[in-house]
Design a protein around this motif. Sequence first.
Motif, PDB file in Angstrom:
ATOM      1  N   HIS A  68      -8.929  -0.594 -15.118  1.00  0.00           N
ATOM      2  CA  HIS A  68      -7.685   0.099 -15.441  1.00  0.00           C
ATOM      3  C   HIS A  68      -6.668   0.030 -14.302  1.00  0.00           C
ATOM      4  O   HIS A  68      -5.587   0.595 -14.406  1.00  0.00           O
ATOM      5  N   LEU A  69      -7.037  -0.613 -13.209  1.00  0.00           N
ATOM      6  CA  LEU A  69      -6.147  -0.638 -12.044  1.00  0.00           C
ATOM      7  C   LEU A  69      -5.449  -1.989 -11.913  1.00  0.00           C
ATOM      8  O   LEU A  69      -6.021  -3.025 -12.278  1.00  0.00           O
ATOM      9  N   SER A  80     -10.223   3.123  -4.350  1.00  0.00           N
ATOM     10  CA  SER A  80      -9.316   3.251  -5.486  1.00  0.00           C
ATOM     11  C   SER A  80     -10.012   3.743  -6.748  1.00  0.00           C
ATOM     12  O   SER A  80      -9.378   4.339  -7.609  1.00  0.00           O
ATOM     13  N   TYR A  81     -11.328   3.511  -6.864  1.00  0.00           N
ATOM     14  CA  TYR A  81     -12.007   4.029  -8.063  1.00  0.00           C
ATOM     15  C   TYR A  81     -13.407   4.550  -7.789  1.00  0.00           C
ATOM     16  O   TYR A  81     -14.116   4.942  -8.727  1.00  0.00           O
ATOM     17  N   ALA A 112     -12.334   0.046 -12.444  1.00  0.00           N
ATOM     18  CA  ALA A 112     -11.487  -0.959 -11.800  1.00  0.00           C
ATOM     19  C   ALA A 112     -10.639  -1.697 -12.829  1.00  0.00           C
ATOM     20  O   ALA A 112      -9.544  -2.172 -12.513  1.00  0.00           O
ATOM     21  N   GLN A 130      -3.272  -1.578  -6.803  1.00  0.00           N
ATOM     22  CA  GLN A 130      -3.935  -0.266  -6.848  1.00  0.00           C
ATOM     23  C   GLN A 130      -5.401  -0.416  -6.441  1.00  0.00           C
ATOM     24  O   GLN A 130      -5.945   0.375  -5.675  1.00  0.00           O
ATOM     25  N   TYR A 131      -6.046  -1.470  -6.995  1.00  0.00           N
ATOM     26  CA  TYR A 131      -7.468  -1.691  -6.701  1.00  0.00           C
ATOM     27  C   TYR A 131      -7.704  -1.757  -5.193  1.00  0.00           C
ATOM     28  O   TYR A 131      -8.645  -1.179  -4.667  1.00  0.00           O
ATOM     29  N   HIS A 132      -6.809  -2.482  -4.502  1.00  0.00           N
ATOM     30  CA  HIS A 132      -6.967  -2.644  -3.051  1.00  0.00           C
ATOM     31  C   HIS A 132      -6.287  -1.519  -2.264  1.00  0.00           C
ATOM     32  O   HIS A 132      -6.125  -1.633  -1.047  1.00  0.00           O
ATOM     33  N   SER A 133      -5.865  -0.441  -2.948  1.00  0.00           N
ATOM     34  CA  SER A 133      -5.222   0.723  -2.318  1.00  0.00           C
ATOM     35  C   SER A 133      -3.974   0.334  -1.539  1.00  0.00           C
ATOM     36  O   SER A 133      -3.619   0.991  -0.560  1.00  0.00           O
ATOM     37  N   PHE A 147       2.388   3.857   1.146  1.00  0.00           N
ATOM     38  CA  PHE A 147       2.856   5.241   1.231  1.00  0.00           C
ATOM     39  C   PHE A 147       2.555   5.824   2.616  1.00  0.00           C
ATOM     40  O   PHE A 147       3.429   6.423   3.261  1.00  0.00           O
ATOM     41  N   LEU A 148       1.313   5.618   3.070  1.00  0.00           N
ATOM     42  CA  LEU A 148       0.931   6.159   4.383  1.00  0.00           C
ATOM     43  C   LEU A 148       1.754   5.513   5.492  1.00  0.00           C
ATOM     44  O   LEU A 148       2.174   6.182   6.438  1.00  0.00           O
ATOM     45  N   ASP A 207      -0.887   0.443  -2.563  1.00  0.00           N
ATOM     46  CA  ASP A 207       0.183   1.442  -2.759  1.00  0.00           C
ATOM     47  C   ASP A 207      -0.045   2.663  -1.868  1.00  0.00           C
ATOM     48  O   ASP A 207       0.884   3.223  -1.294  1.00  0.00           O
ATOM     49  N   VAL A 208      -1.318   3.037  -1.721  1.00  0.00           N
ATOM     50  CA  VAL A 208      -1.657   4.163  -0.837  1.00  0.00           C
ATOM     51  C   VAL A 208      -1.321   3.809   0.612  1.00  0.00           C
ATOM     52  O   VAL A 208      -0.717   4.608   1.337  1.00  0.00           O
ATOM     53  N   LEU A 209      -1.702   2.584   1.004  1.00  0.00           N
ATOM     54  CA  LEU A 209      -1.413   2.141   2.369  1.00  0.00           C
ATOM     55  C   LEU A 209       0.098   2.094   2.614  1.00  0.00           C
ATOM     56  O   LEU A 209       0.561   2.524   3.679  1.00  0.00           O
ATOM     57  N   ARG A 217      -5.987   9.316  -5.455  1.00  0.00           N
ATOM     58  CA  ARG A 217      -6.431   8.134  -4.704  1.00  0.00           C
ATOM     59  C   ARG A 217      -6.058   8.265  -3.228  1.00  0.00           C
ATOM     60  O   ARG A 217      -6.822   7.882  -2.343  1.00  0.00           O
ATOM     61  N   LEU A 218      -4.888   8.846  -2.968  1.00  0.00           N
ATOM     62  CA  LEU A 218      -4.458   9.086  -1.591  1.00  0.00           C
ATOM     63  C   LEU A 218      -5.443  10.033  -0.891  1.00  0.00           C
ATOM     64  O   LEU A 218      -5.906   9.767   0.222  1.00  0.00           O
ATOM     65  N   PHE A 247      -2.374   8.774  -8.475  1.00  0.00           N
ATOM     66  CA  PHE A 247      -1.991   8.277  -7.151  1.00  0.00           C
ATOM     67  C   PHE A 247      -2.352   9.299  -6.070  1.00  0.00           C
ATOM     68  O   PHE A 247      -2.934   8.948  -5.038  1.00  0.00           O
TER      69      PHE A 247
END
Lengths: 531, 531
Positions: A484-485, B198-199, A482, A489-492, A498-499, A494-496, B216-217, B213
């Motif tokens: 390194h995030l 995320s990790y 964690a 990023q930690y809370h995802s 993107f989705l 960026d993934v959310l 993680r996705l 990324f």
Amino acid sequence: KASGLHMLQNFPWLLWAYACCCSISFCGRVVVWPTDASHWINVKVLLQELVLRGHEVTVLVPSSNLLINYQDTSSPFTFEVLQVPFSQETLDASMEDFLNFWMNEASNLFPWEIMWTMKEQLEVFTNMSKQTCDTLVMNSHLIAKLQQAKFDVLIADPLSVGGELVAEILEIPFIYSFRFSDGNVVERLCGGLPSPPSYVPASTMGLTHQMSFMERLQNFLFYIFTDLFFVKFWRDEWDGYYSNVLGKAAVEWFLFLHRTYWDFEFPRPFLPNFEFVGGLHCQPAKPLPKVSQLHSAIGCSGEHGIIVFTLGSMVYNLSDEKSNVIAKALSQLPQKVLWRYKGKKPETLGSNTKIYDWIPQNDLLGHPLTKAFITHGGTNGLYEAIYHGIPMVGIPMFADQHDNIAHMVAKGAAVQVDFNTMKTQDLADALNTVIYNSTYKENALKLSKIQHDQPVKPLDRAVFWIEFVMRHKGAKHLRPAAHHLTWYQYHSLDVLAFLFTCTATIVFILFKCSASGNYTDCLGANGRLES
Amino acid sequence: KASGLHMLQNFPWLLWAYACCCSISFCGRVVVWPTDASHWINVKVLLQELVLRGHEVTVLVPSSNLLINYQDTSSPFTFEVLQVPFSQETLDASMEDFLNFWMNEASNLFPWEIMWTMKEQLEVFTNMSKQTCDTLVMNSHLIAKLQQAKFDVLIADPLSVGGELVAEILEIPFIYSFRFSDGNVVERLCGGLPSPPSYVPASTMGLTHQMSFMERLQNFLFYIFTDLFFVKFWRDEWDGYYSNVLGKAAVEWFLFLHRTYWDFEFPRPFLPNFEFVGGLHCQPAKPLPKVSQLHSAIGCSGEHGIIVFTLGSMVYNLSDEKSNVIAKALSQLPQKVLWRYKGKKPETLGSNTKIYDWIPQNDLLGHPLTKAFITHGGTNGLYEAIYHGIPMVGIPMFADQHDNIAHMVAKGAAVQVDFNTMKTQDLADALNTVIYNSTYKENALKLSKIQHDQPVKPLDRAVFWIEFVMRHKGAKHLRPAAHHLTWYQYHSLDVLAFLFTCTATIVFILFKCSASGNYTDCLGANGRLES
């Protein structure tokens, strides 16, 4: 890097021998960046144990401080005194202002007034912390001396900022010993400690792990408030300072020795580099000297037993009104009361109450005749009560004290009395409840059983992990990725994002297609628009 | 409830004596709801230790099973056989289908085809699990017998559903012993284990704690997929079954003995009722019998040493093609290879390779001449390699095996070879790498040092916590309050919705006010509209 390890490959039993030798005969060099007052009382016990096991302990101590007596020639520690520019009087005055505010003023103020004072207090103490750090980082002679000493580990308390800075300068691993930060913000934001606000109460809030909707809302908002407050007034400030000194803000974080255990804590998530060593300072009670005042006072207490009363190492006196309210309540009890107090003797003091400058608190709490403990709720005293299974009456005043007492109340081993609104009868009732309602004693004994029934005693565990860090030059295998995030990023997030973007795009295209499809449908067989 | 505890209040030393006596002389009754195959191999070691410490162990075993030999009269356990309606042949055939699918078919299929087969396989095994549960819950005579036995604790493996049901029927606390569930879904959704996607890589994904990324996705989507799959095809199914039997779906969850440790795991959040006891079955190597085939095979290996090779307790044979690829690779090495294999002898088998029906794996891995371990990546064998500091070549096939090998690769102690695409040269290269590139050996020895350097050995810790649960009739003080929250409360979604509604309302009102305000502003001093 065909290291020594490689030589062991054909002789696995050597590994065992190596591990055994390490744990028996390893003599390390420990340097300490301590926090003063009750924090020092606790960490001192740990350091004394390290000395007993053959390690050398050097304490970096500011020349002006509260409880760290660096002139004590009988101390087992080497002291390296930092000649700070602020005087003892300045420090004492700041502490008195701090105590006075929380004990006498805060209760009459609006939240934003409290917040403002908190910010001002933080500035005062941050300023002194920086001056202390300056004393070291600007003294190249001292740094060279410390580097030559080749320490194996630095033990710090995050309340005194600077420990990790010194560890970076000396290029050694460091360990935090700590009880809490406001809202657990240091543990969460620096240590990556996951804390769902739905059942992990922020520290200093006095909430428990079972919260109503309104309490969860309050807790959630306090998380956000402390995060913002911390980032604005603390992290940015220190990041800047560290960057100036080191050329970078980030430091390596190794191990966290938390001064609580699961008898005290509500079950919550933690990380493998957090070790819960609460009560490491507790010991079986030693018998009281037979010719002492205390011994004779207890001797005549009869079947009713005694009550032990202290408001901690920081509170020396109370207002006349307050001390009389307390003394009157105590005078109504059949028990003998042993009160540690340095202030003016209250007029209403009963014949059953004796005042002492100092009491052997642990030995008294472990005395068979002790029925109850009146406490401000500091973790040190509280753990002694848990250790000996004594029910408590809590009169919390500041810092983690409300929180600590809330834990004991939730576990059924304490009754809380409000320091500001307390009447004589409130205190007397609280004491009668914890003494004569047997569930409080039973619950205190349950906590005591949990404290005693551990695979390894807290002090031994704390020492083990300090030695482990010295042996292995850190404990990187326990450090979560964690660190390194980034926060998003930690809370995802960026993934959310993107989705969400993908979904929105697909929906948009489908909508467009279906719209143009409809349009086509609308065209009749002959290709003309039909209404 | 003036319990026995209350009697102790005046004699605190009795508490100590009580705790000591408990830990020395407490003889409890343990009942076990085991999972078969490699799970049984691991838990058997723990149960044997419990018997050595004076506890009675009763194992509830289905009459048709893979590795639990209940007819062994020399076993230290009492077996209570459940006469299940499915035959040994049906079970064996189901297992063979399962293995065949994952070893030979899955790699050629699309994800949705794999998912469909997973669902079908889950149905087959769920059906057998239900039949096993039925055998117990419909046998009132057996239930009465078990109730009369007055067990203190039930040890279960969540892969064999039903353990917590039996614990509820017998009204005793229960402990899970487990390695993983798909995506850690049981630990997360039933155990409340916080796992930031995320990790914290979902198990069976073969990802590490440091993800790009895209990874993680992938991990995030797999969390969602496993959650839905689990809720739909597993939880709802069993909630229904439990409700039928008990009249309620929820059960008390006490303690989780996880069969890994931080040498193997990536650092991740966990809860105080999770204890990581990986490698509890590992022991120092015993010398090989001097007259054995193995001893002479190793004797002539010379300076090149030996390689230990096994694909685990489940895989008996390989296709001719696959076994020849492997044998040919092994024949190119200067080391002696000891291969545990029950299938047909490959034609390309080299003179340096010996095939055995069974090998003393732990003793061989602890032999000074062992250079490498070829493994399918089961946690049992993998921990023996960690314990003895042996670098690995992993050929994972199904379940947690990809995941386990990914961990070892990330920690620099293993090279992975793809079972489906593997060529002769791939395997030979992998072996040469782990044997002749010294970093693999060094990293394996580092893991070994972490495994050996613990305050209490894993087996002793596991036993301690089982005995703790027996002594204290549970471990409720370790159970997080998250279990009392709904999923939206846990994630503070109701709090967020409330805050969002409040904010939206305020913004709406402000907007309305400012709109009407603007309108007023627009009116000039003379009350007329100005452009």
